[in-house]
Design an enzyme around this catalytic site. Structure first.
Site, PDB file in Angstrom:
ATOM      1  N   ASP A 170      10.513  15.365  20.266  1.00 24.34           N
ATOM      2  CA  ASP A 170       9.612  14.251  20.542  1.00 24.34           C
ATOM      3  C   ASP A 170      10.478  13.067  20.962  1.00 24.34           C
ATOM      4  O   ASP A 170      11.707  13.095  20.887  1.00 24.34           O
ATOM      5  CB  ASP A 170       8.723  13.937  19.326  1.00 24.34           C
TER       6      ASP A 170
HETATM    7  C1  NOJ Z   1       5.561  10.439  21.370  1.00 26.08           C
HETATM    8  C2  NOJ Z   1       4.402  11.291  20.936  1.00 26.08           C
HETATM    9  O1  NOJ Z   1       4.520  11.620  19.572  1.00 26.08           O
HETATM   10  C3  NOJ Z   1       4.263  12.557  21.748  1.00 26.08           C
HETATM   11  O2  NOJ Z   1       3.105  13.224  21.340  1.00 26.08           O
HETATM   12  C4  NOJ Z   1       4.258  12.236  23.207  1.00 26.08           C
HETATM   13  O3  NOJ Z   1       4.050  13.401  23.967  1.00 26.08           O
HETATM   14  C5  NOJ Z   1       5.577  11.560  23.559  1.00 26.08           C
HETATM   15  N1  NOJ Z   1       5.682  10.327  22.806  1.00 26.08           N
HETATM   16  C6  NOJ Z   1       5.712  11.280  25.048  1.00 26.08           C
HETATM   17  O4  NOJ Z   1       4.906  10.249  25.420  1.00 26.08           O
END
Ligand code: NOJ
Length: 763
Positions: free
Chosen positions: A297
């Site tokens: 993530d």
């Molecule tokens: C953080 C989020 O937790 C995730 O779900 C997302 O895909 C990413 N940022 C990218 O934006």
């Protein structure tokens, strides 16, 4: 032009090589997986260590690619990396022009010309927005959910994107957690079905089609169990919950062919998921034999330092790659540290090869090597985005997502003419909030508001009064929202409108950006002065239809006691107002059922229907307190999981259980469902089991089947559910699937609160 020179030497047999950045019709033929493996191996064999690590590096969009590249700072460094072939993927670059510009550098200016995979959070639509995922889940309609994901995929693919960070399949039981809006609710069985439907919708059955994109099951694992509902917080739950509640939707996504997984921000058992070898290597890539790739993530590799798990950036990169995180989103640590870690023999190059092989495999499957510009067709972008067909599809799922919570005295549906209606609440005229929270590409203020939707029914006199704003100013995806706690200057106008009306429709709830990432709340009531407004209007005219717009279960206890009709309408996307108006006026008979329990008060949270009985279940006896209860509130939900009414009524009869498990491994359950009302309606027939005693205790009810059935007035249909070892078993604490002999209850009905059941015994 230098395009692909080196690859062409090594891969003579490959159909590579568009020399110009023009999109052509690509073949819809599925690529041969064996050939893909050969291509991956040949490509891998000519890559330098740095180029391999580059494939494992993902950068956020960093400059206006059609404008001048910045000269200094981070962006310039990233730009330089892109040129050198040290970037395998980008996120948040969107639109044909922008994507083509970065793809052109990757394909035409790097040594090997390996195309980028372009990721984006296409969570519930790209420009044409469908309902937030929690709302869609309330439809229990897998075809509608799949078709909404198809729309999202087609629009995103037409805009240069080939990979979405969806579906989010985290089970959550905590309404405080803002990201419940992004998932399938509290139940692993329903969540698994939805996960599969959304993966199929995004990916179709051919990833190389120009209309499909790769999906990503996230967040692996346990993110939905953030303590106290506070986003990014520690998750702490037992093995039985991990196997039986958290994993099933991920398994379903994997079985549906999802090509990527994203790990999660949380730690579990003291180990951040990004560095968790058990989750990523032993379970996902080992036991489940997942052969796609895992992305971290955002910044989660570096965050292992803050977690107190990694000493520094180098250590974090080492821990993450060894644990099985294949691609680094925005920590910049793989590109900075991995080569040295290999040279220092801390990381074996075979680990790098495995990660790169997975990434290249997906790129080949997408057909990016055949035509890196296949998602870059300006004409298609224009015709696909916001097409009528797409809006029709999201309207369809929006109607199906609405849940009728209460309808005393059949106040709904509304008459289409001859009435004076007061429409009250700022959300009623809001064209932004229905777009939801994850709507980065959507154009602001493009949703159909409730006001606009109701205006289409011109037979009534419609009088709109705002009442009060929810926030004190504009809201956005990234900034904190300042709630209006004091400005009630609009109340008198709203009260006057209510007094003059036959019926009041009030639209209350949360703004679109009040749920989603980073949007945890410690209260789940109507924010700001809305409750006061509701009570004041109620004093003026109690004939109220309350329409709730929200991204999480709210505490509707006061409304339930005082308001005759309540419609749960979530954030329904671009066509929200039309969907709501069609339900209010009875052109669509509501059929949605709650995918999450709505509590009586926040103190009950986490609240879920499939709880354990405990050793002291509720056996109320006067003056005795020693049982598992609250002294000031009931245990049960206000509106339980699976609840949802219709403008007609249904009856369940002739439940029968044909237990042939010993002979053929099946217990056949059937029930007759009748429409006992006056209009056609659709019912979600639900089946739950209870395994009365087992080597690991089982919940008091577990959903194990459901079917949507449409019935004309007076019509009866027999619905059958075959229960096999897949429905009757459970995971023990080592991840083994067990089906144990003994007594089971089987319940059927229109909600998880059904008590209509029979008992059978497995031998
Ligand atoms: C953080 C989020 O937790 C995730 O779900 C997302 O895909 C990413 N940022 C990218 O934006």
């Amino acid at each position: 032009m230098k395009i692909f020179t080196s690859i062409l030497i090594a891969l003579l047999f490959l159909p590579l090589g568009h020399k110009e950045p023009v999109a052509e019709k690509v073949s819809e033929t599925k690529p041969d997986p064996i050939l893909i493996e050969k291509k991956v191996d040949s490509l891998l064999s000519i890559m330098t260590l740095e180029e391999k690590i580059g494939q494992m590096n993902q950068y956020n969009g960093f400059w206006n690619v059609t404008g001048p590249a910045p000269q200094g700072g981070d962006a310039a460094k990233k730009y330089d990396h892109l040129r050198k072939g040290y970037v395998g993927s980008m996120l948040n670059v969107r639109g044909v022009e922008q994507v083509r510009a970065v793809q052109k550098i990757a394909v035409e200016e790097t040594r090997l010309g390996i195309p980028l995979i372009i990721g984006f959070d296409v969570i519930h639509g790209y420009k044409t927005m469908s309902p937030i995922p929690l709302a869609e889940s309330a439809s229990w309609d897998m075809e509608a959910i799949e078709s909404a994901a198809q729309v999202a995929a087609r629009e995103a693919a037409a805009s240069g994107i080939n990979w979405t960070f969806a579906p989010m399949v985290d089970i959550s039981r905590d309404a405080r957690w803002g990201r419940v809006m992004e998932g399938g609710g509290e139940d692993p069985y329903l969540g698994a079905k939805i996960a599969a439907a959304r993966v199929k919708g995004f990916q179709g059955d051919n990833l190389s089609s120009e209309k499909t994109i790769a999906a990503c099951a996230k967040h692996f694992a346990g993110y939905g169990f953030a303590e106290g509902g506070r986003d990014y917080n520690t998750a702490d739950f037992g093995t039985s919950t991990l196997y039986n509640t958290v994993f099933p939707p991920f398994i379903a996504a994997k079985e549906a062919g999802v090509r990527t997984f994203m790990n999660s921000f949380n730690e579990l058992n003291g180990i951040p998921a990004t560095g968790d070898k058990f989750l990523q290597r032993d379970i996902l890539k080992g036991k489940w034999e997942f052969d796609g790739f895992v992305i971290s993530d955002w910044g989660s590799i570096r965050e292992m330092i803050a977690h107190g798990y990694a000493k520094d950036g180098k250590h974090a990169a080492e821990l993450a790659v060894l644990a099985g995180s294949d691609m680094d989103m925005e920590s910049y640590l793989y590109v900075a540290e991995l080569a040295q870690l290999v040279r220092d023999k801390k990381v074996d190059e075979t680990v790098i090869d495995d990660a790169v092989r997975r990434i290249l495999r997906v790129k080949f499957e997408l057909g990016l090597f055949d035509d890196p510009y296949k998602y870059c067709d300006l004409e298609r972008e224009k015709s696909e985005i916001n097409s009528k067909e797409n809006h029709d599809a999201v309207l369809d799922v929006a109607k199906k997502s609405i849940v009728l919570l209460k309808n005393e005295g059949n106040l709904l549906p509304l008459d289409k003419s001859g009435k004076k209606i007061a429409l009250i609440g700022s959300l009623a005229a809001d064209k932004n909030s229905p777009l939801g929270s994850w709507r980065i590409a959507a154009d602001d203020n493009t949703a159909v508001s409730v006001l606009e939707g109701m205006q289409a029914y011109s037979g009534n006199e419609l009088n709109y009064a705002k009442g009060a704003d929810i926030a004190k100013g504009p809201t956005s995806f990234i900034t904190e929202i300042e709630i209006n706690e004091d400005d009630k200057s609009g109340f008198p106008e709203a009260v006057a409108a209510a007094k003059a009306a036959d019926i009041v429709v009030m639209v209350l709830g949360e703004l679109g950006f009040m749920s989603g990432e980073g949007r945890s709340r410690t209260t789940i009531d109507f924010p700001g002065v809305q409750q006061e407004l509701l009570e004041e209007i109620h004093r003026a005219n109690p004939n109220i239809v309350l329409v709730v717009n929200n991204g999480r279960p709210l505490d509707l206890s006061w409304a339930d006691e005082n308001i005759p009709a309540i419609v749960e309408a979530w954030h329904l996307g671009s066509q929200s107002g039309h969907a709501i108006a069609q339900v209010l006026y009875g052109d669509y008979n509501p059929s949605g059922k709650l995918p999450m329990s709505f509590p009586r008060s926040l103190g009950q949270v986490p609240l879920y229907y499939n709880y354990k009985n405990t050793g002291r279940p509720v056996i109320p006896a006067p003056n005795l307190v020693f049982w598992s209860h609250y002294t000031d509130e009931q245990n049960s939900a206000l509106y339980p999981f699976g609840h949802g009414l219709s403008y007609t009524s249904f009856a369940y009869n002739k439940l029968s259980v044909d237990n042939a498990y010993a002979q053929n491994g099946t217990v056949n359950v059937s029930v007759e469902v009748s429409n006992t009302g006056k209009v056609e309606g659709k019912e979600v027939v639900q089946l739950y089991i209870r395994d009365l005693y087992a080597s690991v205790t089982r919940p008091v009810k577990e959903l194990k089947g459901f079917e949507l059935v449409t019935l004309a007035p007076g019509e009866t249909k027999k619905i059958s559910f075959p229960l096999t070892h897949k429905e009757l078993g459970f995971y023990d604490n080592h991840g083994n699937w067990l089906v144990e002999p003994g007594e089971f209850h089987v319940f059927v009905g229109g909600s998880s609160s059904t008590q209509y059941h029979k008992t059978f015994e497995l031998k």
